[in-house]
Design an enzyme around this catalytic site. Structure first.
Site, PDB file in Angstrom:
ATOM      1  N   CYS A   1      -1.888  -1.528  10.147  1.00 20.76           N
ATOM      2  CA  CYS A   1      -1.025  -0.961   9.111  1.00 20.76           C
ATOM      3  C   CYS A   1      -0.770   0.528   9.378  1.00 20.76           C
ATOM      4  O   CYS A   1      -1.709   1.318   9.466  1.00 20.76           O
ATOM      5  CB  CYS A   1      -1.715  -1.139   7.764  1.00 20.76           C
TER       6      CYS A   1
ATOM      7  N   TYR B   1       0.834  -1.208   0.000  1.00 17.24           N
ATOM      8  CA  TYR B   1       0.000   0.000   0.000  1.00 17.24           C
ATOM      9  C   TYR B   1       0.869   1.259   0.000  1.00 17.24           C
ATOM     10  O   TYR B   1       0.439   2.315  -0.431  1.00 17.24           O
ATOM     11  CB  TYR B   1      -0.879   0.043   1.256  1.00 17.24           C
TER      12      TYR B   1
ATOM     13  N   CYS C   1       6.306   0.327  10.353  1.00 14.91           N
ATOM     14  CA  CYS C   1       5.561  -0.500   9.399  1.00 14.91           C
ATOM     15  C   CYS C   1       5.437  -1.881  10.019  1.00 14.91           C
ATOM     16  O   CYS C   1       6.419  -2.419  10.543  1.00 14.91           O
ATOM     17  CB  CYS C   1       6.307  -0.581   8.069  1.00 14.91           C
TER      18      CYS C   1
END
Ligand code: DGL
Length: 192
Positions: free
Chosen positions: A75, A44, A182
């Site tokens: 996320c 993404y 992340c």
């Protein structure tokens, strides 16, 4: 009908959010969890905000349709858009970036994350609410999340990418602490 016995949703762009599921299972062993990792569309972090918004909305809709009482956006990349997503859903949505920013040490920090997360400035914005003097030196990685999500843990490629991005941070500031911003990165924490 929602009640305390309903499951918790956890969503991520891929497998990275399983690191968050592991912690949730440790601290909330009695909770059921529905996990949605969108590996079909991962990464993404290199997409536009409209693309991320649309894909994330589908995940939140699916989890809502399956009766979750709340969803943790594991996320980081999606979490930077939590303010835009929340008004579209009538159940509680928790953002990992908002939570994580409360707990980081208040000193000069390095941030390695997707390019989207770093460009959003969300970590720096939230950390500065706690300490306006704290310097956050960020560098986005265009490759690392996808390398990890693919599951072929090619040590050479992963180490080269980590080295490149961390060296960039250290060349700008001799930070002693690094935020792994992340969900995919803790999976290769030893490489760091
Ligand atoms: N796991 C996501 C995060 O925490 C990003 C990975 C991706 O680029 O899809 O930011």
């Amino acid at each position: 009908m929602l009640n305390a016995g309903n499951p918790i949703g956890v969503m991520d762009s891929g497998i990275g959010g399983l690191t968050v599921v592991r912690e949730l299972q440790r601290i909330l062993p009695g909770e059921d969890i529905i996990y949605f990792g969108d590996s079909a569309n991962c990464p993404y972090g290199n997409k536009t905000s409209d693309q991320i918004f649309e894909l994330s909305s589908h995940m939140l809709q699916f989890l809502g349709d399956n009766g979750v009482k709340c969803t943790a956006i594991a996320c980081n990349t999606i979490s930077t858009m939590a303010d835009r997503l929340r008004p579209c859903f009538d159940y509680k949505i928790v953002s990992i970036v908002e939570e994580a920013a409360k707990y980081v040490l208040r000193e000069h920090l390095g941030l390695i994350a997707t390019e989207f997360t770093v460009a959003s400035g969300k970590y720096a914005e939230l950390i500065h609410e706690g300490d306006p003097e704290c310097k956050v030196v960020g560098k986005g990685s265009p490759l690392l999340a996808a390398l990890v999500d693919r599951g072929d843990f090619n040590q050479h490629d992963i180490n080269t990418e980590i080295r490149t991005q961390v060296d960039n941070i250290l060349a700008r500031e001799k930070v002693e602490n690094l935020i792994l911003g992340c969900t995919h990165y803790p999976i290769v924490e030893e490489n760091f």
